[in-house]
Structure formats: C-alpha cells, structure tokens
Design a protein around this motif. Structure first.
Motif, PDB file in Angstrom:
ATOM      1  N   ALA A 168      10.933   4.146  -8.051  1.00 28.59           N
ATOM      2  CA  ALA A 168       9.732   3.928  -7.235  1.00 28.59           C
ATOM      3  C   ALA A 168       9.771   2.534  -6.624  1.00 28.59           C
ATOM      4  N   ARG A 169       9.430   2.472  -5.335  1.00 22.22           N
ATOM      5  CA  ARG A 169       9.442   1.179  -4.632  1.00 22.22           C
ATOM      6  C   ARG A 169       8.169   1.053  -3.812  1.00 22.22           C
ATOM      7  N   PRO A 170       7.507  -0.101  -3.897  1.00 21.21           N
ATOM      8  CA  PRO A 170       6.242  -0.259  -3.156  1.00 21.21           C
ATOM      9  C   PRO A 170       6.458  -0.407  -1.657  1.00 21.21           C
ATOM     10  N   VAL A 171       5.439  -0.008  -0.899  1.00 22.99           N
ATOM     11  CA  VAL A 171       5.409  -0.198   0.548  1.00 22.99           C
ATOM     12  C   VAL A 171       4.408  -1.317   0.826  1.00 22.99           C
ATOM     13  N   PHE A 172       4.882  -2.381   1.439  1.00 21.00           N
ATOM     14  CA  PHE A 172       4.036  -3.548   1.711  1.00 21.00           C
ATOM     15  C   PHE A 172       3.593  -3.580   3.180  1.00 21.00           C
ATOM     16  N   SER A 173       2.417  -4.129   3.377  1.00 18.01           N
ATOM     17  CA  SER A 173       1.919  -4.399   4.726  1.00 18.01           C
ATOM     18  C   SER A 173       0.977  -5.594   4.623  1.00 18.01           C
ATOM     19  N   GLY A 174       1.291  -6.642   5.382  1.00 15.70           N
ATOM     20  CA  GLY A 174       0.464  -7.836   5.321  1.00 15.70           C
ATOM     21  C   GLY A 174       0.441  -8.487   3.957  1.00 15.70           C
ATOM     22  N   GLY A 175       1.520  -8.329   3.194  1.00 18.02           N
ATOM     23  CA  GLY A 175       1.603  -8.943   1.870  1.00 18.02           C
ATOM     24  C   GLY A 175       0.945  -8.152   0.767  1.00 18.02           C
ATOM     25  N   SER A 176       0.356  -6.996   1.093  1.00 19.23           N
ATOM     26  CA  SER A 176      -0.305  -6.157   0.089  1.00 19.23           C
ATOM     27  C   SER A 176       0.409  -4.814  -0.036  1.00 19.23           C
ATOM     28  N   VAL A 177       0.302  -4.214  -1.220  1.00 16.18           N
ATOM     29  CA  VAL A 177       0.893  -2.887  -1.445  1.00 16.18           C
ATOM     30  C   VAL A 177      -0.043  -1.843  -0.868  1.00 16.18           C
ATOM     31  N   ILE A 178       0.484  -1.042   0.063  1.00 17.88           N
ATOM     32  CA  ILE A 178      -0.336   0.008   0.664  1.00 17.88           C
ATOM     33  C   ILE A 178       0.075   1.397   0.177  1.00 17.88           C
ATOM     34  N   GLY A 179       1.206   1.486  -0.511  1.00 16.89           N
ATOM     35  CA  GLY A 179       1.673   2.775  -0.988  1.00 16.89           C
ATOM     36  C   GLY A 179       2.987   2.633  -1.749  1.00 16.89           C
ATOM     37  N   VAL A 180       3.555   3.768  -2.092  1.00 13.63           N
ATOM     38  CA  VAL A 180       4.795   3.802  -2.886  1.00 13.63           C
ATOM     39  C   VAL A 180       5.654   4.969  -2.416  1.00 13.63           C
ATOM     40  N   ILE A 181       6.968   4.740  -2.407  1.00 11.69           N
ATOM     41  CA  ILE A 181       7.918   5.821  -2.183  1.00 11.69           C
ATOM     42  C   ILE A 181       8.625   6.107  -3.507  1.00 11.69           C
ATOM     43  N   VAL A 182       8.633   7.363  -3.914  1.00  5.72           N
ATOM     44  CA  VAL A 182       9.285   7.780  -5.163  1.00  5.72           C
ATOM     45  C   VAL A 182      10.482   8.656  -4.815  1.00  5.72           C
ATOM     46  N   HIS A 183      11.644   8.242  -5.293  1.00  8.50           N
ATOM     47  CA  HIS A 183      12.911   8.956  -5.072  1.00  8.50           C
ATOM     48  C   HIS A 183      13.351   9.524  -6.419  1.00  8.50           C
ATOM     49  N   ALA A 184      13.535  10.835  -6.509  1.00 14.75           N
ATOM     50  CA  ALA A 184      13.883  11.462  -7.788  1.00 14.75           C
ATOM     51  C   ALA A 184      15.062  12.419  -7.616  1.00 14.75           C
ATOM     52  N   MET A 185      15.978  12.369  -8.584  1.00 14.43           N
ATOM     53  CA  MET A 185      17.164  13.235  -8.561  1.00 14.43           C
ATOM     54  C   MET A 185      17.240  14.026  -9.857  1.00 14.43           C
ATOM     55  N   ALA A 186      17.686  15.260  -9.744  1.00 13.85           N
ATOM     56  CA  ALA A 186      17.803  16.130 -10.912  1.00 13.85           C
ATOM     57  C   ALA A 186      18.959  15.688 -11.803  1.00 13.85           C
ATOM     58  N   ILE A 187      18.832  15.949 -13.081  1.00 18.61           N
ATOM     59  CA  ILE A 187      19.919  15.732 -14.034  1.00 18.61           C
ATOM     60  C   ILE A 187      20.691  17.043 -14.095  1.00 18.61           C
ATOM     61  N   ASP A 188      21.770  17.118 -13.331  1.00 15.24           N
ATOM     62  CA  ASP A 188      22.467  18.386 -13.161  1.00 15.24           C
ATOM     63  C   ASP A 188      23.981  18.210 -13.237  1.00 15.24           C
TER      64      ASP A 188
END
Length: 316
Positions: A168-188
């Motif tokens: 998970a990595r935060p999305v910044f705008s104007g120095g503040s966190v406005i959201g998050v992107i979550v990247h997930a991969m299967a254990i396969d």
C-alpha cells in the motif's frame, strides 16, 4: 599350513576393507547431511530476502499510480462526495481504466487485485478480484492504516480467506494524504516459479493452513521434492515446536527421502498458518553398497584398473 595363513590374511584384509568402507560411508553421509542443511538454510534466507526486496520493488512500482494526474483527480472528487454517496459512475470507470493501463505496464509484476481508496480507506475503484460490495472499506487493515498515515507498507492481506501479498502506498496532494493505492498479488505457482529461478537447485512451495497451495520444482530436482511430497510432511512441520518458537523448522524429512525446511512468512503470528517450504533431494545412501550402485559410470571408468587388478594377480 602356509596356505591357511594366507586365508587368515585375506579374511583380515576383507574385514578391514569393509570397516573402512562403512567408516567412509558414515563420514560421507554426515558431511552430505551438513552440506544439505547449510544449502537449505541458505535457500530459506534467500527466499525471505527475495520476498522482502520484492515488497519494496512493488511499493516503488506503484509510485507512478500515486502521482498520476487522472488518479489524483478522481480520488479528490471522491473525497468531496457526501457521506454514504457513491462515486460517479463515469469517474469510477475512468479511474479503473487508468489503473488497468498502468497495471499492464508492470508486466510480470502486475497486480492480481489493484485498489484505489479515498482518504477514509473506502474503495472507490478496483481492478481484478471480482465485484466490490457497496460501501466496502479497507481502513481496518493495519497496512492500509499505515498508508493513510503517510507510510508505504507491505503485508499479507487475507481477502475472502485467501492470502495475498499486498503493498500500500499513499497518494499525496498538497502535502496531505488524499488516498491510497493497494497492489496485491496472489501466492500461486507463478510466484513459486519465480522464486525457484532465483534459488537454484531448490524446489519452493507455499502452504496455507493444512494445504500446500503452490509449488515449483527447482532446476535439476525430481519428484522427491514435488507438491505431494511437501504435503506429506506439512502436518508434522506445523506442529513442530521450532516452527512456533523460531518461525522455521530444522531439517524435515519428506516422505520421498528428500529434505526440507518449513518457515513462516515474516511477521506472521506464532501459530502461523501461512509459510513456505524449501526442499532439496538427498543423495545419501544407507550403505556402501548403495553408494557403489549409484556411482557415476565416468567415476567407475576412471578407477586405476591396472593397479586394482594387477596387485591381486601379483600376490596370487
């Protein structure tokens, strides 16, 4: 009388040769076991190191998603909606299309589930993973809470009972966190295959609960280290006190005679139901005769046959 003396000499020589053969066999077996133990411990360390480096690589890989103008625009729009209101359908579709395009650029590192969250941790768009329930949120997940606080983090995400390796990595705008992107991969099997390519000679498996859920054979390995063999020893490994106290076992015999080490994913609880296996075939035999039977033909051909045959003939 003199000929009988030679019988005793020959018997003594034969006994000494057998004793020497068994001593050499015991020493070889012990050295081989130690070498195999060291190799598997090194394999376990390399697997943990690779997964740690891969976690950091995935956090870096989603960096462009968190700075993308279209992504930030839609997340900002979503943050301004009324409580319990849905994101505009057009905006959601545009965000998912943008995330799909960016995800494809990751090639082999593309996420199986890619999620965009607003400033509260609510899901506003998702690529992969099926339909998203209304008002779904991930804010209760520790790694998401860390990202909402401004710190990128990786962890295991238990989603619908299935473990995913998430970053998970935060999305910044104007120095503040406005959201998050979550990247997930299967254990396969694909993850196991990529690991087996990095850890040469070792077969890799992953277990969740009482089942081996993924595996890949190492280069030059055999059926002795396949998924069925790992499954055969999983029950004993999970009840091994070393796994609970140290997060990993010592050498564990597979039903096929191969050796393995079972280890928990870093950060998993002591009763851990999620971990990995490294396994290698054992080349040791139980007797000198077994060693002789398995000797390579080139070694047999390389023996000093003139001396081996000539000395007995000379004595005769």
């Amino acid at each position: 009388m003199f000929s009988r003396f030679w019988y005793f000499v020959l018997a003594a020589v034969a006994a000494a040769a057998m004793a020497a053969a068994y001593l050499v066999q015991a020493t070889t077996h012990r050295n081989s076991e130690q070498s195999l133990d060291e190799a598997l411990r090194r394999d376990r360390f390399e697997v943990e190191l690779w997964m740690s480096l891969d976690d950091h690589a995935r956090i870096d890989a989603i960096g462009p998603m968190t700075t993308n103008a279209d992504v930030k625009t839609v997340i900002t729009e979503a943050n301004g909606r009324a409580a319990n209101a849905s994101v505009a359908a057009g905006s959601k579709q545009h965000l998912e299309a943008t995330l799909t395009q960016l995800n494809r650029q990751l090639a082999e590192g593309a996420a199986d589930v890619l999620v965009a969250l607003d400033h509260t941790g609510a899901i506003i768009a998702q690529v992969g993973g099926g339909a998203v329930p209304a008002n779904a949120t991930l804010h209760d997940l520790d790694f998401v809470a860390s990202a909402l606080a401004g710190d990128a983090k990786s962890a295991i995400w238990m989603r619908d009972g299935q473990p995913l390796r998430a970053a998970a990595r935060p999305v910044f705008s104007g120095g503040s966190v406005i959201g998050v992107i979550v990247h997930a991969m299967a254990i396969d099997d694909d993850l196991a295959r990529r690991l087996a390519e990095h850890v040469a000679g070792s077969s890799i498996g992953f277990f969740h609960g009482d089942h081996v859920v993924a595996s890949a054979a190492g280069q030059g390995s055999s059926a002795a280290t396949d998924r069925a063999a790992m499954q055969g020893s999983l029950g004993a490994a999970r009840t091994n006190p070393e796994l609970r106290t140290n997060g990993r076992t010592g050498l564990v015999d597979l039903p096929t005679g191969a050796k393995s080490i079972f280890a928990l994913f870093p950060g998993q609880p002591a009763e851990g139901a999620l971990g990995f296996v490294v396994a290698r075939p054992s080349t040791t035999t139980s007797s000198p005769f077994g060693t002789l039977a398995s000797a390579p033909s080139q070694d047999v051909a390389g023996l000093p046959w003139p001396a081996i045959l000539g000395v007995p003939l000379l004595c005769a």
